[in-house]
Motif scaffolding. Structure first.
Motif, short mmCIF file in Angstrom:
data_model
loop_
_atom_site.label_atom_id
_atom_site.label_comp_id
_atom_site.label_asym_id
_atom_site.label_seq_id
_atom_site.Cartn_x
_atom_site.Cartn_y
_atom_site.Cartn_z
N LEU A 202 0.83 -1.21 0.00
CA LEU A 202 0.00 0.00 0.00
C LEU A 202 0.86 1.25 0.00
O LEU A 202 1.85 1.34 0.74
CB LEU A 202 -0.91 -0.04 1.23
N SER A 203 0.48 2.20 -0.84
CA SER A 203 1.10 3.53 -0.80
C SER A 203 0.00 4.58 -0.84
O SER A 203 -1.08 4.35 -1.39
CB SER A 203 2.09 3.72 -1.95
N HIS A 204 0.30 5.76 -0.25
CA HIS A 204 -0.76 6.76 -0.05
C HIS A 204 -0.13 8.14 0.06
O HIS A 204 0.86 8.34 0.76
CB HIS A 204 -1.50 6.43 1.26
N ILE A 205 -0.73 9.13 -0.61
CA ILE A 205 -0.25 10.49 -0.51
C ILE A 205 -0.49 11.03 0.91
O ILE A 205 -1.44 10.64 1.59
CB ILE A 205 -0.95 11.38 -1.56
N THR A 206 0.40 11.92 1.34
CA THR A 206 0.31 12.45 2.71
C THR A 206 0.57 13.96 2.73
O THR A 206 1.35 14.47 1.92
CB THR A 206 1.33 11.75 3.62
N PRO A 207 -0.04 14.67 3.69
CA PRO A 207 0.26 16.09 3.86
C PRO A 207 1.43 16.33 4.80
O PRO A 207 1.76 17.49 5.09
CB PRO A 207 -1.04 16.62 4.47
N ASP A 208 2.05 15.27 5.29
CA ASP A 208 3.04 15.39 6.37
C ASP A 208 4.27 16.21 5.99
O ASP A 208 4.93 16.77 6.87
CB ASP A 208 3.48 14.01 6.84
N PHE A 209 4.61 16.29 4.71
CA PHE A 209 5.86 16.95 4.31
C PHE A 209 5.63 18.29 3.61
O PHE A 209 6.45 19.19 3.73
CB PHE A 209 6.67 16.02 3.39
N ASP A 210 4.55 18.41 2.87
CA ASP A 210 4.24 19.65 2.16
C ASP A 210 2.72 19.83 2.19
O ASP A 210 2.03 19.63 1.19
CB ASP A 210 4.75 19.59 0.72
N PRO A 211 2.18 20.22 3.36
CA PRO A 211 0.73 20.25 3.51
C PRO A 211 0.03 21.20 2.54
O PRO A 211 -1.05 20.88 2.03
CB PRO A 211 0.53 20.69 4.97
N GLU A 212 0.61 22.35 2.27
CA GLU A 212 -0.05 23.31 1.39
C GLU A 212 -0.20 22.76 -0.02
O GLU A 212 -1.28 22.80 -0.62
CB GLU A 212 0.73 24.64 1.36
N GLN A 229 -8.80 12.32 -0.72
CA GLN A 229 -8.52 12.62 0.69
C GLN A 229 -7.10 12.18 1.02
O GLN A 229 -6.76 11.01 0.87
CB GLN A 229 -9.52 11.89 1.61
N ILE A 230 -6.28 13.12 1.43
CA ILE A 230 -4.92 12.78 1.84
C ILE A 230 -4.92 12.43 3.32
O ILE A 230 -5.80 12.86 4.07
CB ILE A 230 -3.93 13.93 1.53
N ARG A 231 -3.94 11.63 3.74
CA ARG A 231 -3.93 11.14 5.12
C ARG A 231 -2.53 11.23 5.73
O ARG A 231 -1.52 11.08 5.04
CB ARG A 231 -4.44 9.69 5.17
N THR A 232 -2.50 11.45 7.03
CA THR A 232 -1.26 11.54 7.78
C THR A 232 -0.65 10.15 7.96
O THR A 232 -1.30 9.13 7.68
CB THR A 232 -1.50 12.15 9.15
N ARG A 233 0.56 10.12 8.48
CA ARG A 233 1.21 8.84 8.74
C ARG A 233 0.34 7.94 9.62
O ARG A 233 0.17 6.76 9.32
CB ARG A 233 2.57 9.07 9.42
N GLY A 234 -0.19 8.50 10.69
CA GLY A 234 -1.02 7.70 11.58
C GLY A 234 -2.25 7.16 10.89
O GLY A 234 -2.67 6.02 11.14
N GLU A 235 -2.84 7.95 10.02
CA GLU A 235 -4.03 7.50 9.29
C GLU A 235 -3.69 6.43 8.27
O GLU A 235 -4.47 5.49 8.04
CB GLU A 235 -4.71 8.70 8.62
N VAL A 236 -2.53 6.54 7.64
CA VAL A 236 -2.10 5.50 6.70
C VAL A 236 -1.74 4.22 7.45
O VAL A 236 -2.07 3.11 7.02
CB VAL A 236 -0.91 5.99 5.85
N GLU A 237 -1.09 4.39 8.58
CA GLU A 237 -0.68 3.23 9.39
C GLU A 237 -1.90 2.39 9.80
O GLU A 237 -1.82 1.17 9.93
CB GLU A 237 0.06 3.72 10.63
N ARG A 238 -3.03 3.05 9.98
CA ARG A 238 -4.24 2.35 10.40
C ARG A 238 -4.68 1.28 9.39
O ARG A 238 -5.30 0.29 9.77
CB ARG A 238 -5.36 3.37 10.60
N PHE A 239 -4.35 1.46 8.11
CA PHE A 239 -4.69 0.45 7.11
C PHE A 239 -3.98 -0.88 7.39
O PHE A 239 -4.43 -1.93 6.93
CB PHE A 239 -4.35 0.93 5.70
#
Length: 287
Positions: A202-212, A229-239
């Protein structure tokens, strides 16, 4: 068995659905094709992609880094974990090497089922059916939001034995599935259907590095009628709940097992920035 043999065993091959290609509206698969340098996209896709590029200049690097990571993940599973069955949902427009070419390059007897809901992917499905003689490939026209239909598809059950380990690939897909659609429940249902020893890729875009940049990019997709919908590390980890992440764990794709790279390009060797890529990626096993 040749690709023609596969088609003959699964009927007459994929039949186009009565669904228009919607060339006047952007589509995520065609935009991704553009970011990868492909030619299977239309004016609406290129216009939307151009807007994304102004907001997130690294998006082409992100797409290519993500693709290279998928190749390494499949090599890892085929070569180091002995996986011989792969279920790739959200396939997208074929870009060589495809997943089955990577897997069968290591294990010619590997079996692969591709799933996508985009008619233009279906139009290219024959490229996904060119299996090695020893292996099998099939294409299912299905939607991630209907996991039961995917799992019950005769084309899937003819090729994959779900009583044995399968690698479930959800690469760059779930950020198009907003929370109100139940993405965590969908993934859980798919994983529950797999045998112990199976893997989630699984891979997923995240706002953690460049939120804007990433937040504005989602708005471009939404303005074109594409859910996102983009997700943070914690939200991706939940998968990956209940699964054991393989080393190095949940990581940015350009630092995930670069020892498995087959080229010295920047997207393979990790010579890109976290802000450019803005993805989390992981491979985890079901016990």
């Amino acid at each position: 068995m040749t690709a023609q043999g596969v088609a003959s065993q699964t009927g007459s091959g994929p039949e186009p659905p009565n669904t228009p290609l919607n060339q006047g509206r952007p589509h995520s698969a065609r935009m991704y094709d553009y970011f990868l340098g492909g030619k299977d996209n239309y004016v609406a896709d290129r216009e939307a992609a151009a807007k994304v590029l102004t907001l997130w200049p690294g998006v082409m690097i992100a797409a290519r880094t993500n693709r290279a990571w998928m190749h390494r993940a499949i090599r890892f599973l085929a070569a180091e974990r002995g996986i011989r069955q792969f279920l790739d949902i959200g396939t997208g427009i074929p870009t060589r090497p495809n997943l089955h070419e990577v897997a069968q390059g290591i294990a010619p007897d590997a079996r692969v089922v591709y799933v996508d809901n985009d008619p233009i992917v279906l139009a290219h499905a024959q490229a996904l059916l060119k299996s090695s003689p020893e292996g099998r490939t099939a294409y299912v026209h299905g939607d991630i939001t209907e996991p039961g239909n995917i799992l019950a598809s005769p084309d899937l059950t003819e090729v994959l034995d779900l009583s044995r380990p399968v690698a479930l690939s959800l690469v760059s897909l779930l950020h198009f599935v907003p929370d109100e659609w139940g993405p965590y429940e969908i993934v859980q249902r798919l994983v529950d259907a797999l045998a112990p020893g199976s893997f989630l890729v699984l891979s997923h875009i995240t706002p953690d590095f460049d939120p804007e940049a990433t937040q504005k990019t989602v708005q471009v997709y939404r303005s074109g009628g594409i859910s996102g919908q983009i997700r943070t590390r914690g939200e991706v980890e939940r998968f990956f709940t209940g699964l054991e992440l393989a080393e190095p764990g949940l990581e940015v794709p350009h630092r995930w097992r670069t020892d498995l790279a087959e080229t010295d390009s920047q997207v393979e060797t990790g010579d890109v920035t976290d802000e450019e890529v803005s993805f989390w990626a992981g491979v985890a096993q079901k016990s």
